[in-house]
Design an enzyme around this catalytic site. Structure first.
Site, PDB file in Angstrom:
ATOM      1  CD1 TRP A   1     -12.665   5.607 -18.421  1.00 27.61           C
ATOM      2  CD2 TRP A   1     -13.293   7.656 -19.036  1.00 27.61           C
ATOM      3  NE1 TRP A   1     -12.966   5.572 -19.761  1.00 27.61           N
ATOM      4  CE2 TRP A   1     -13.352   6.810 -20.163  1.00 27.61           C
ATOM      5  CE3 TRP A   1     -13.644   8.992 -19.180  1.00 27.61           C
ATOM      6  CZ2 TRP A   1     -13.756   7.251 -21.429  1.00 27.61           C
ATOM      7  CZ3 TRP A   1     -14.052   9.438 -20.448  1.00 27.61           C
ATOM      8  CH2 TRP A   1     -14.106   8.575 -21.554  1.00 27.61           C
ATOM      9  CG  ASP A   2     -15.710   2.388 -17.296  1.00 30.33           C
ATOM     10  OD1 ASP A   2     -14.619   2.899 -17.578  1.00 30.33           O
ATOM     11  OD2 ASP A   2     -16.168   1.393 -17.879  1.00 30.33           O
TER      12      ASP A   2
ATOM     13  CD  GLU B   1      -8.747   2.792 -24.359  1.00 29.11           C
ATOM     14  OE1 GLU B   1      -9.286   1.799 -24.872  1.00 29.11           O
ATOM     15  OE2 GLU B   1      -8.565   2.922 -23.134  1.00 29.11           O
TER      16      GLU B   1
ATOM     17  CE  LYS C   1     -11.993   0.442 -27.290  1.00 31.80           C
ATOM     18  NZ  LYS C   1     -11.239   0.338 -26.035  1.00 31.80           N
ATOM     19  CD  GLN C   2     -14.024   4.736 -25.736  1.00 34.27           C
ATOM     20  OE1 GLN C   2     -13.350   3.719 -25.779  1.00 34.27           O
ATOM     21  NE2 GLN C   2     -14.586   5.172 -24.634  1.00 34.27           N
TER      22      GLN C   2
END
Lengths: 726, 726
Positions: B325-326, B467, B572-573
């Protein structure tokens, strides 16, 4: 029938396991088959029913009472006690017709030999009473000392549970009173001593013990006997529990040991009169089965109107002394068939813990009643979110037994409905059972999901009986049991219509809608196999031994997210097989057979609940001989010392009443083919090889029936009260 | 602006990381900034776009072409090469304005000093061409030997990917042709040599190498120069790829190095003319940002009409060379704003891989298109079900990136819609984009679940951008993106009504129903925080460093079922922050701020995608100074050598084009405040401290705009073609 088991010689390694095998009990308490001289390191226990305590963040678990049996013999100042001293001979015996444990141990002392004999029972007549008889014989003339009293320094797994233990003496009766940590509950043990010889008595009270020192002279070959009357009460029993404890000891002393024993044995005989199962042609099976029934009798809560049975009975604190689905799904039938009032007591416990189940449902955002996976008093769920330890990291592992094993509520419903069916009575329904069923149906209703583009209702993210596969969708067993719950609730609402305005019309519509749309996995068109859950068929095909060989540590958990079984078809225990066994009449025999033979080789039987489901279903498939080894495995679950006693450093041993109940169900419903057809109790001959005759009694609709099954035929005969009652 | 980065001295430890930092490329291939003499153990690579191979059960990954740069110098029979020999001096330089890598290394030989200089570029004009210039100077008179040719023994992570490598010579052009294992694809590398000195040449062909041995006499202080023209083609490029490869080398030789370099640099200048971002007052930021843009230019697939960019660009085989998806969520804007035709190429790749996405959806039992989490050619999902290794057991861990990270399909929709919005064109929609959007909406529609007793639709059992928490329900980001997908599909179906009978009326109704009922987690009444997923608030509150301190092994996975972060609030993000950043106009600034400040301290930033979302949102909250460190972190993702290069024994290093794209978005959309208001392109001054002026150009609706932002004001000015075009 010998009605006896024996153990000769002493082996420290085996002593803990024998504590379970030689257990005695009366439902109020269980007394492990350990020796009088044992201290807490040897795991003696007078395990109490229905009273719990928690210390810190340790697991909440049932109490062990101060040990009033504690007794040691000294010669020349030296203690002769197992396991510290070697013995000359040692024998343990359990008379499981009457719940009497006895032991006989010879020691060589500096002065000569002594023989210590002891016999004990937890009175089936008077549930707070333990009687102990001790006899000592010496091969020499000289002096002897006996220490006997109450040891309040009890074995605890997650203790100590007594913040303090007070001891005292009053008119010859000594007592130890423990005060629990969490709720300040009190447990009092009183002891009265009756000696039949002259002795100098001194009382010693140190720490948590209160001990009598008896010094006396012995003559070679003569018997020196004393009796102990021990009472056990808790502050939850009645307000005057202390006074009652003392009074009971005094009264028992007045009556004497023999009279107490007589009354106790009489009660047991009465129990066996109804419950004994006779198997002609297979003594081994008959003894194992009746030994199993003995264990069920030992833990039946006859002293209460509302109490259930823990998964390890009264054999200790393992499994937190909690009530699991084991009771309703595995033990209930035995009581329902032989002593329906006990069955009612077990189910009343669920009715009376409805508030806990409601609270649990609410806490998770659901409606209705979500019964605890590990139920303690008040319906408190003792199950932790972290119920297993990762052997590789030592970290607690997040498990989902508590939050995802939703089939527990349906088990309660199943129990209540089965009670109604076999007793023909609606007393339980009227006393709260109906409400429980409605609440459980509301619970499942609030769990139903529907994919927006499909019509059917589903249950997602659950754990079925096979705990190795967690967080699955549409577990066949769970869905079917939820449907059973809806069907039961519908029946109730239709049979007992209530006025509108109560919302029960809406409930009825909802439940009908739910029952009509709930997806029940069906037998596969070509294989006939019912998929255990969505995607099971895509799991890796591997044998049980293959999966086992992948273990890096023999103690590692097979399930969870990354266990050796988790992504294979290997399952822990009967799951679809349990479902088709319960609902066998909905399937052709061919389907039953196909599911049995598909799942059996894929089952680890890692739970003692597994074997009996396989044996019962095998009977229904007409394979009594394939059923037999599973039946024997269940019947011998506590008789053979193969069971797991340890998980890492944690003791997990204990008795297996669900396996005992499963053995009973296999005998009666499997081999005997007991079932109801159009309201009539029927039997069918399905005996395994070598059994020439199976006979037992059971209650149906309030009447007692004599069932007799031979190879060719089965008869069910109603007994007249005069024929069998005293 | 220096437009140059330098590295002085040689350090074996750093060489692998510098391979990424000094990367050159032209979209067809990326050439790691490693040295000419490196063999596969030093990880040199000519990494190819869009061609993959799998060997055995290893991960499927992109090909590295045979290395035509391979060159070594010998004096008196001894090789002078890093890292084997010590050097006197060593310097590497990257001209990132023009994508030219050069190095300069001095060695002390037995005869005296030599200086090896080399310069290379992957031609931006001719995408199959690499040019290398080598210059050697000695401090002595004597003989020298050069080995130069093609090394087909390439570095592979999960190789070797060439079953065999054939080498040959034809009219002075040597070649190595690798044949892949899985699909028998062929990769041919041809090399032509142009020397400017007399030398005796001998050809050696051993194993997978074909090497020229050049022996020649040197005079002290004189320069000995040769050029190499290296072509790279694969059998997927065109049928006559072999012939083309040879022809290209010959043609390049005819034109000469300088002319090739000129054309190459001209192309780069043209790119910068539009894409360069000027920052007055902060050279460090300006250089880091344009260095990031350099990397994006290096990997833009300008040679294709339908190709995307891998998560690690063209820096090697890590992350399987797969498209995540980046591309759509992090890189797209840069191309959309500066070179819309590249944006179209990237999205065309998704359109052309729709069949793979459809197949994936079908395989999982869903409708529509489920785009691969790790997309390779044809939309093959390279993601494994076991994507992480348990460091304690060495076992693969079941991960759910592939099957539960459903937000990927929405990212594709987002990209296509954004293309339409910024170009104002419906070409992509007409060329398959509309179908993709409808298929993605069908996918989400088939995933919707509804609790039977509730009205809203939900998405269960997913993984969001964070994630570490897997298998959650109602991840806010995922649900909002699914709604975006429904809304987009509705818009399409309404804007381009088709006749009935096609079922699109029914689709429209379904999507409207879905968009209307899909549950989007809302800001909490009092805290304003949007819960990341159902139950996030019940997770343990622990700081990132606390969680980190619980690691027993620094390489263990933080997520999964039992990771140190899994049952805490540590993420995580950016997850909710990504959502509110994308849909910032739907929330008050106060809500944006509350979510930023709630989640920031709970974020590990374990992904290079995280920082830019925090910096962009900080800008929208009016906190440019808080945004700044996150912006710098993104812009320097490849510039600083702090990034993770290894995971256990597996090399995971590479460039971070998503971070580069994120840095760009922060500059332009964050600090520059670029947005569309009622169809008008607008900017807003949100500069961080020290920036006096930010200026850049961007395309909107086919026109190029000059944006200039100062502390006080922002101007957006349409440029006339004559003003800026050559």
């Amino acid at each position: 029938m010998k009605w006896k088991i024996e153990e000769n010689g002493f082996d420290t390694e085996k002593a803990t396991g024998l504590g379970n095998k030689f257990l005695i009990g009366n439902g109020y308490m269980g007394i492990r088959g350990t020796l009088e001289e044992f201290k807490k390191d040897q795991f003696p226990a007078v395990n109490l029913s229905g009273i719990y305590d928690q210390v810190g963040s340790g697991w909440r678990e049932p109490l062990n009472a101060p040990n009033g049996l504690y007794t040691r013999v000294l010669v020349s100042g030296e203690e002769y006690a197992l396991p510290e001293q070697e013995c000359l001979s040692h024998k343990m015996l359990l008379d499981y017709r009457h719940g009497i444990f006895s032991r006989e141990t010879g020691f060589m002392t500096k002065k000569g030999r002594i023989l210590l004999e002891a016999e004990r029972f937890a009175s089936m007549e008077e549930k707070h009473l333990i009687c102990l008889k001790v006899k000592i014989t010496a091969s020499f003339d000289g002096s002897l000392e006996i220490l006997t009293g109450i040891d309040g320094d009890v074995w605890d797994i997650n203790g100590p549970h007594y913040d303090k233990v007070e001891t005292g003496t009053e008119e010859g009766v000594i007592h130890a009173l423990g005060i629990t940590h969490e709720n300040r509950d009190e447990v009092i043990v009183c002891e009265g001593l009756e000696t039949f010889f002259e002795a100098e008595e001194k009382m010693e009270s140190t720490g948590r013990k209160i001990i009598r020192h008896l010094r006396f002279q012995v003559k070679a070959g003569e018997e020196y006997i004393f009796h102990k009357y021990i009472s056990v009460y808790t502050s939850k029993d009645l307000e005057s529990f202390r006074e009652e404890g003392k009074a009971l000891v005094k009264q028992a002393g007045k009556d004497g040991y023999e009279k107490q024993s007589e009354k106790h044995c009489g009660r047991w005989e009465k129990l066996w009169k109804v419950s004994e199962v006779l198997i002609e042609g297979d003594d081994e099976a008959m003894e194992a089965l009746n030994y199993s029934l003995y264990h069920l009798h030992c833990i039946a809560p006859r002293h209460s109107k509302s109490l259930s049975i823990a998964a390890r009975g009264l054999s200790g604190q393992t499994y937190k002394g909690a009530v699991f689905w084991d009771t309703e799904m595995f033990m209930l039938d035995f009581f329902l068939f032989t002593e329906p009032e006990v069955a009612k007591t077990l189910l009343k416990y669920r009715i009376d813990t409805l508030s806990g189940a409601r609270k649990k449902a609410k806490d998770y955002g659901f409606d209705g009643a979500f019964y605890p996976w590990e139920s303690q008093e008040g319906g408190f769920d003792a199950c932790s979110d972290y119920n297993v330890t990762d052997v590789f990291t030592g970290r607690p592992m997040r498990t989902y037994f508590k939050d995802k094993q939703i089939h527990i509520s349906a088990a309660v419903v199943y129990g209540i409905m089965r009670y109604s069916e076999f007793t023909g009575k609606d007393d339980l329904l009227r006393e709260g059972g109906a409400e429980v069923i409605i609440e459980c149906a509301k619970f499942y209703y609030s769990l139903l999901v529907k994919q927006v583009n499909k019509d059917r209702y589903e249950l997602w993210d659950v754990i079925g009986p096979d705990e190795y596969h967690e967080r699955v969708n549409n577990n066949a067993y769970t869905n079917r049991m939820a449907k059973f719950t809806f069907d039961s609730a519908i029946k109730l609402l239709e049979d007992y219509p209530v006025q509108d305005g109560t919302g029960s019309k809406e409930l009825l519509d909802n439940f009908k809608n739910a029952a009509g749309h709930l997806y029940i996995p069906q037998p596969h068109e070509s294989t006939g196999v019912i998929e255990q859950f969505d995607g099971y068929e895509q799991m890796e095909e591997a044998t049980v031994s293959e999966v086992k060989s992948r273990l890096l540590n023999e103690k590692e958990y097979w399930g969870g997210a990354y266990g050796v079984a988790s992504h294979t078809k290997v399952i822990k225990q009967a799951d679809v097989v349990t479902m088709v066994n319960l609902f066998s009449r909905e399937y052709d025999r061919d389907i039953l057979y196909k599911n049995w033979s598909y799942y059996e080789p894929r089952t680890e039987h890692g739970s003692s609940l597994s074997a009996c489901m396989y044996s019962m279903l095998a009977c229904k498939c007409g394979m009594a001989d394939k059923a037999y080894p599973f039946f024997i495995k269940s019947a011998k679950a506590d008789l053979e010392e193969g069971g797991k006693q340890w998980a890492g450093l944690i003791y997990i041993g204990g008795t297996h009443p669900a396996a005992s109940g499963g053995a009973y169900m296999t005998a009666v419903e499997g081999f005997g083919g007991i079932h109801i057809e159009d309201g009539i109790l029927k039997a069918e001959p399905k005996l395994p090889k070598g059994w020439s005759r199976l006979s037992f009694k059971l209650y149906y609709l309030g009447d007692l029936y004599q069932v007799t099954v031979t190879e060719e035929e089965a008869s069910v005969e109603k007994l007249q009260a005069v024929d069998w009652m005293d």
